[in-house]
Design a protein around this motif. Structure first.
Motif, mmCIF file in Angstrom:
data_model
loop_
_atom_site.group_PDB
_atom_site.id
_atom_site.type_symbol
_atom_site.label_atom_id
_atom_site.label_comp_id
_atom_site.label_asym_id
_atom_site.label_seq_id
_atom_site.Cartn_x
_atom_site.Cartn_y
_atom_site.Cartn_z
ATOM 1 N N GLN B 85 0.831 -1.196 0.000
ATOM 2 C CA GLN B 85 0.000 0.000 0.000
ATOM 3 C C GLN B 85 0.869 1.250 0.000
ATOM 4 N N LYS B 86 0.370 2.258 -0.688
ATOM 5 C CA LYS B 86 1.112 3.523 -0.697
ATOM 6 C C LYS B 86 1.085 4.085 0.733
ATOM 7 N N PRO B 87 2.245 4.399 1.303
ATOM 8 C CA PRO B 87 2.286 4.889 2.679
ATOM 9 C C PRO B 87 1.782 6.320 2.758
ATOM 10 N N THR B 88 1.316 6.703 3.959
ATOM 11 C CA THR B 88 0.781 8.058 4.135
ATOM 12 C C THR B 88 1.735 8.946 4.915
ATOM 13 N N CYS B 89 2.472 8.360 5.871
ATOM 14 C CA CYS B 89 3.305 9.247 6.680
ATOM 15 C C CYS B 89 4.621 9.546 5.977
ATOM 16 N N LEU B 90 5.182 10.641 6.301
ATOM 17 C CA LEU B 90 6.324 11.190 5.585
ATOM 18 C C LEU B 90 7.516 10.240 5.559
ATOM 19 N N GLU B 91 7.852 9.745 6.760
ATOM 20 C CA GLU B 91 9.030 8.901 6.876
ATOM 21 C C GLU B 91 8.910 7.680 5.951
ATOM 22 N N GLU B 97 9.947 5.397 -1.443
ATOM 23 C CA GLU B 97 10.617 5.902 -2.644
ATOM 24 C C GLU B 97 11.984 5.244 -2.822
ATOM 25 N N ILE B 98 12.721 5.173 -1.711
ATOM 26 C CA ILE B 98 14.062 4.587 -1.749
ATOM 27 C C ILE B 98 13.978 3.134 -2.213
#
Lengths: 222, 337
Positions: B85-91, B97-98
């Motif tokens: 799932q595409k994450p929501t929190c910034l970290e 992405e990495i």
């Protein structure tokens, strides 16, 4: 005399095949230009085509398809590609047989003979002649001045090999290789026994001493 | 993910809070504030902090458990970034992405090698087909100029042809490729082909061939089976005793399969070597004693058998002989069709 066209772009193979097949009594036509090959084939009026697949201008499959459009001439594909898929492709394009390089020459001859026989069932009689002796390959009998005798498969193969090579000595090894190449896997002793039986059968219909033994060399029919 | 470990991660944050609270308590004590007030401040200070940490822990645990589950269910683990799932929190977004960039670079890398291997395989196949032309012409020249010397060259060229064929099947064996075609054929056809191919050796070495009448039909790719059988029979010939060589070929039909058995009375394989014969490059004692062993023949047999779904096994006794079994499965489906 049956005429065979060899369509092969490698000069050595073309020339050697020409020599080899001429030795076995075929008339050979081997073009070295491939631009108008289909017209050439149609003009040549041959009994069989030996066709390579990798050719300049058109490949063998194309030629095969084009020739099939208005001719039933037997085609044997000769190629260095050897998988089942390649074989299937060739057959789909209308080829009658498929042989892979490098070929066993005896098998090549056998295949050519078989395809020619199939193509001309009517006019082609399966009979080998040796003076007055008739060897009937299709029913396995010999006939001499009205007398007939039945031969076994092994005896038939032995006699036909000797007749085909009449006038020259056939060594036991060469004779056995010939037999093995036609799926008769007999050993040394069985060969002797078979030759003895064959001689007896020939004697029974009145031909004596027609198979000579050359000690240490092999057999010969003069 | 354990709570203890999670708390350890937040050790510095908790420590600062404790130090802050401890200083505050000191000041409050100096100001002579009552104990129950200090306790209330403790609750007010730490309740929101601990609740926050716990909630975060539960969220993180759920997330990672989900990921682990996904990973578990994947055959190709590297596809994780495609389906997570595409994450929501910034970290986690950054981390995601990495992961994607790493994966992409890995794919490029793998593709590069894939292409290299494909090119190499194609090159080997073309090369094999090209080299067959000079081999074929040489054989014809030999045939047209018969003599003892020529015959010997012919034998050597046959060996070259054998090695070239091995190279071709090696290239084919490492790919699930389009080169094979399963169809019904008579087992005896393959056997006859292989015997014919080795006829010269059988005759010259006076090897006694015992060939049972075999009427079984099997389903496989005939060319690959021919190759496998040729490897086995030429091995049997190569490792034959000097005298009274014997090769026996017969088949057994069972309910679900046909077993083809090739038995010889050659020098055999010692027990300690037996389990290694299918290994790549393994030549054993015999290979060192007898020339021209590359250790590829049986390795390829095994590999091709696996691809074709055939079973191959060898039993042997040193000095007595070797027996090779090839099992062709027959399913009901095939029998009925």
């Amino acid at each position: 005399m049956k005429k065979i066209i060899i369509i092969e772009d490698t000069e050595t193979i073309r020339e050697e095949l020409k020599i080899f097949l001429s030795k076995y009594g075929y008339e050979i036509d081997a073009p070295d230009q491939f631009e108008n090959i289909i017209e050439y084939i149609n003009r040549a009026n041959a009994d069989l085509i030996l066709l390579d697949i990798n050719l300049p201008v058109f490949d063998g499959y194309h030629i095969c398809r084009e020739v099939r459009k208005d001719s039933d001439i037997p085609i044997i594909i000769v190629t260095s590609r050897d998988s089942e898929v390649d074989e299937l492709m060739s057959m789909n394009f209308g080829a009658d047989d498929f042989i892979t390089k490098p070929y066993n020459t005896q098998i090549l001859l056998a295949r050519i003979a078989a395809v020619l026989k199939r193509a001309s069932k009517d006019q082609y009689r399966d009979v080998l002649m040796y003076h007055d002796l008739e060897l009937n390959l299709s029913n396995g009998s010999i006939n001499y001045k009205g007398k007939t005798e039945q031969l076994t498969k092994n005896e038939l193969k032995i006699l036909s090999c000797l007749i085909k090579n009449k006038g020259s000595i056939v060594s036991r090894d060469v004779l056995m290789e010939y037999l093995w190449n036609s799926n008769v896997f007999i050993d040394d002793n069985t060969l002797s026994v078979n030759v003895t039986r064959l001689r007896r059968k020939l004697e029974e219909i009145g031909i004596k001493d027609v198979i000579e033994t050359r000690r240490g060399l092999g057999y010969m029919m003069p | 993910m354990k709570l203890k470990d999670y708390l350890k991660e937040r050790f510095s944050c908790l420590l600062i809070n404790f130090i802050g609270f401890f200083s505050l308590v000191c000041i409050l004590l100096l100001l002579d504030i009552k104990g129950n007030v200090i306790f209330s401040i403790l609750i007010l200070w730490f309740f929101p902090l601990m609740s926050y940490i716990l909630i975060e822990y539960m969220k993180a645990k759920k997330h990672y458990n989900h990921m682990e589950g996904l990973l578990e269910s994947l055959d190709e683990k590297y596809l994780l970034s495609e389906i997570m799932q595409k994450p929501t929190c910034l970290e986690e977004k950054l981390f995601y992405e990495i992961l994607r960039i790493c994966n992409k670079s890995m794919h490029e890398h793998v593709n590069e090698y894939k292409n290299l291997q494909l090119e190499y395989r194609e090159y080997i196949e073309t090369w094999v087909h090209e080299i067959k032309t000079p081999i074929a012409s040489s054989m014809l020249i030999i045939e047209n100029n018969k003599s003892e010397g020529m015959d010997n060259i012919g034998q050597e060229i046959k060996k070259i042809d054998g090695f070239v064929e091995q190279a071709l099947y090696y290239a084919r064996s490492s790919h699930v490729s389009q080169d094979y075609l399963i169809k019904k054929f008579d087992l005896v056809k393959v056997i006859n082909h292989t015997i014919r191919r080795n006829a010269k050796d059988f005759i010259h070495k006076k090897i006694d061939l015992q060939l049972d009448e075999i009427n079984e039909e099997v389903y496989s790719d005939i060319k690959w089976v021919q190759f496998i059988l040729h490897q086995i029979i030429s091995n049997a010939i190569k490792y034959m005793k000097e005298q009274d060589g014997k090769i026996k070929i017969y088949a057994k039909k069972n309910k679900n399969n046909v077993i083809l058995i090739i038995e010889d009375n050659g020098i055999g394989i010692s027990e300690k070597d037996l389990h290694k014969v299918f290994e790549k490059g393994y030549t054993g004692e015999h290979g060192r004693k007898y020339t021209a062993s590359t250790g590829m023949g049986l390795y390829l047999c095994k590999k091709l058998c696996q691809k074709l779904g055939l079973a191959i096994s060898i039993t042997s006794q040193l000095g007595v002989g070797t027996k090779v079994n090839i099992t062709f499965p027959l399913s009901k489906f095939h029998l009925e069709s």
